[in-house]
Write a protein that holds these residues in place. Sequence first.
Motif, PDB file in Angstrom:
ATOM      1  N   SER A 181       0.808  -1.226   0.000  1.00  0.00           N
ATOM      2  CA  SER A 181       0.000   0.000   0.000  1.00  0.00           C
ATOM      3  C   SER A 181       0.843   1.280   0.000  1.00  0.00           C
ATOM      4  N   SER A 182       2.173   1.173   0.047  1.00  0.00           N
ATOM      5  CA  SER A 182       3.035   2.363   0.032  1.00  0.00           C
ATOM      6  C   SER A 182       2.921   3.086  -1.301  1.00  0.00           C
ATOM      7  N   ALA A 183       2.888   4.418  -1.233  1.00  0.00           N
ATOM      8  CA  ALA A 183       2.751   5.226  -2.444  1.00  0.00           C
ATOM      9  C   ALA A 183       3.552   6.517  -2.303  1.00  0.00           C
ATOM     10  N   VAL A 184       3.854   7.114  -3.453  1.00  0.00           N
ATOM     11  CA  VAL A 184       4.547   8.397  -3.508  1.00  0.00           C
ATOM     12  C   VAL A 184       3.660   9.343  -4.304  1.00  0.00           C
ATOM     13  N   CYS A 185       3.524  10.591  -3.830  1.00  0.00           N
ATOM     14  CA  CYS A 185       2.656  11.538  -4.539  1.00  0.00           C
ATOM     15  C   CYS A 185       3.383  12.146  -5.737  1.00  0.00           C
ATOM     16  N   SER A 186       2.623  12.730  -6.627  1.00  0.00           N
ATOM     17  CA  SER A 186       3.145  13.280  -7.887  1.00  0.00           C
ATOM     18  C   SER A 186       4.065  14.470  -7.673  1.00  0.00           C
ATOM     19  N   GLU A 187       4.091  15.038  -6.467  1.00  0.00           N
ATOM     20  CA  GLU A 187       4.948  16.180  -6.168  1.00  0.00           C
ATOM     21  C   GLU A 187       6.439  15.827  -6.239  1.00  0.00           C
ATOM     22  N   HIS A 188       6.765  14.551  -6.253  1.00  0.00           N
ATOM     23  CA  HIS A 188       8.166  14.123  -6.201  1.00  0.00           C
ATOM     24  C   HIS A 188       8.695  13.619  -7.545  1.00  0.00           C
ATOM     25  N   PHE A 189       7.880  13.744  -8.579  1.00  0.00           N
ATOM     26  CA  PHE A 189       8.285  13.297  -9.914  1.00  0.00           C
ATOM     27  C   PHE A 189       8.443  14.483 -10.845  1.00  0.00           C
ATOM     28  N   ASP A 190       9.271  14.320 -11.858  1.00  0.00           N
ATOM     29  CA  ASP A 190       9.452  15.338 -12.880  1.00  0.00           C
ATOM     30  C   ASP A 190       8.228  15.325 -13.799  1.00  0.00           C
ATOM     31  N   ALA A 191       7.884  16.481 -14.348  1.00  0.00           N
ATOM     32  CA  ALA A 191       6.719  16.568 -15.243  1.00  0.00           C
ATOM     33  C   ALA A 191       6.880  15.652 -16.452  1.00  0.00           C
ATOM     34  N   SER A 192       8.125  15.434 -16.890  1.00  0.00           N
ATOM     35  CA  SER A 192       8.352  14.573 -18.055  1.00  0.00           C
ATOM     36  C   SER A 192       8.165  13.089 -17.733  1.00  0.00           C
ATOM     37  N   ASP A 193       8.023  12.740 -16.452  1.00  0.00           N
ATOM     38  CA  ASP A 193       7.794  11.353 -16.059  1.00  0.00           C
ATOM     39  C   ASP A 193       6.354  10.905 -16.317  1.00  0.00           C
ATOM     40  N   PHE A 194       5.473  11.839 -16.664  1.00  0.00           N
ATOM     41  CA  PHE A 194       4.069  11.527 -16.875  1.00  0.00           C
ATOM     42  C   PHE A 194       3.712  11.548 -18.356  1.00  0.00           C
ATOM     43  N   TYR A 195       2.710  10.768 -18.712  1.00  0.00           N
ATOM     44  CA  TYR A 195       2.171  10.801 -20.072  1.00  0.00           C
ATOM     45  C   TYR A 195       0.654  10.689 -19.972  1.00  0.00           C
ATOM     46  N   LEU A 196      -0.011  11.120 -21.018  1.00  0.00           N
ATOM     47  CA  LEU A 196      -1.478  11.044 -21.053  1.00  0.00           C
ATOM     48  C   LEU A 196      -1.909   9.877 -21.922  1.00  0.00           C
ATOM     49  N   THR A 197      -2.869   9.124 -21.443  1.00  0.00           N
ATOM     50  CA  THR A 197      -3.414   8.026 -22.230  1.00  0.00           C
ATOM     51  C   THR A 197      -4.402   8.589 -23.243  1.00  0.00           C
ATOM     52  N   GLU A 198      -4.866   7.750 -24.149  1.00  0.00           N
ATOM     53  CA  GLU A 198      -5.824   8.199 -25.157  1.00  0.00           C
ATOM     54  C   GLU A 198      -7.121   8.686 -24.524  1.00  0.00           C
ATOM     55  N   SER A 199      -7.450   8.103 -23.373  1.00  0.00           N
ATOM     56  CA  SER A 199      -8.677   8.530 -22.696  1.00  0.00           C
ATOM     57  C   SER A 199      -8.474   9.770 -21.843  1.00  0.00           C
ATOM     58  N   GLY A 200      -7.233  10.299 -21.808  1.00  0.00           N
ATOM     59  CA  GLY A 200      -6.962  11.536 -21.089  1.00  0.00           C
ATOM     60  C   GLY A 200      -6.471  11.356 -19.670  1.00  0.00           C
ATOM     61  N   LEU A 201      -6.197  10.110 -19.272  1.00  0.00           N
ATOM     62  CA  LEU A 201      -5.685   9.870 -17.920  1.00  0.00           C
ATOM     63  C   LEU A 201      -4.183  10.129 -17.873  1.00  0.00           C
ATOM     64  N   ARG A 202      -3.736  10.691 -16.769  1.00  0.00           N
ATOM     65  CA  ARG A 202      -2.306  10.942 -16.583  1.00  0.00           C
ATOM     66  C   ARG A 202      -1.691   9.726 -15.901  1.00  0.00           C
ATOM     67  N   ARG A 203      -0.692   9.138 -16.544  1.00  0.00           N
ATOM     68  CA  ARG A 203      -0.017   7.945 -16.018  1.00  0.00           C
ATOM     69  C   ARG A 203       1.457   8.236 -15.812  1.00  0.00           C
ATOM     70  N   LEU A 204       2.070   7.463 -14.927  1.00  0.00           N
ATOM     71  CA  LEU A 204       3.494   7.576 -14.645  1.00  0.00           C
ATOM     72  C   LEU A 204       4.250   6.618 -15.555  1.00  0.00           C
ATOM     73  N   SER A 205       5.333   7.095 -16.171  1.00  0.00           N
ATOM     74  CA  SER A 205       6.104   6.225 -17.068  1.00  0.00           C
ATOM     75  C   SER A 205       6.811   5.128 -16.276  1.00  0.00           C
ATOM     76  N   CYS A 206       7.198   4.051 -16.952  1.00  0.00           N
ATOM     77  CA  CYS A 206       7.815   2.893 -16.308  1.00  0.00           C
ATOM     78  C   CYS A 206       9.190   3.204 -15.721  1.00  0.00           C
ATOM     79  N   GLU A 207       9.902   4.172 -16.285  1.00  0.00           N
ATOM     80  CA  GLU A 207      11.262   4.489 -15.839  1.00  0.00           C
ATOM     81  C   GLU A 207      11.298   5.540 -14.734  1.00  0.00           C
TER      82      GLU A 207
END
Length: 176
Positions: free
Chosen positions: A53-79
């Motif tokens: 259940s451990s998680a890290v919030c989006s405040e600790h990732f670079d903006a380039s670490d995210f991508y948008l899916t076709e449905s418009g959801l923001r996802r975190l890249s694998c790397e």
Amino acid sequence: MVTCAVASCKNTSGKFSKNKDGITFHRFPRDKARRKQWEVAVNREEDWSSTESSAVCSEHFDASDFYLTESGLRRLSCEAVPLHNISPCQAPQATISEVEPVDIKPTDSEEVIKLKYKVRRLEAIAENRKRRLNLMWQRKKRLRKKLEQMKTYVKHLIKHKRKENEGKCTEEVRVV
């Protein structure tokens, strides 16, 4: 309720919402090697290890670490690995929740999307450099003012030293 695993972060899913604040929470990877990278990155005590259940919030990732899916959801890249705002000693950096989303249209190709993200990053870099340049100009102005004060002090000391030396010369003449 999900809590961010970074020790200095107080973000919880109860306090912040994805829609209103733009903060999302991301669970630790299942892959053991990547999970270990995240555990080291969050800078917790030596014997701490993440749970399911451990998680890290989006405040600790670079903006380039995210991508948008076709449905418009923001996802975190694998790397992606958490890097920003980990330690209180670290200078705070702008995060994904503070960056305006890139305007992606359904007709945009993947290359165009990448270019839009690159332009956004370059704009952020340019803004940061502009701010730093402004600070340097202010510092230069303060240093010039200080230099002028020091010149005045030196002139005053030289003048004072000359008067002191003239006084000694007149005393020597009287003694002889």
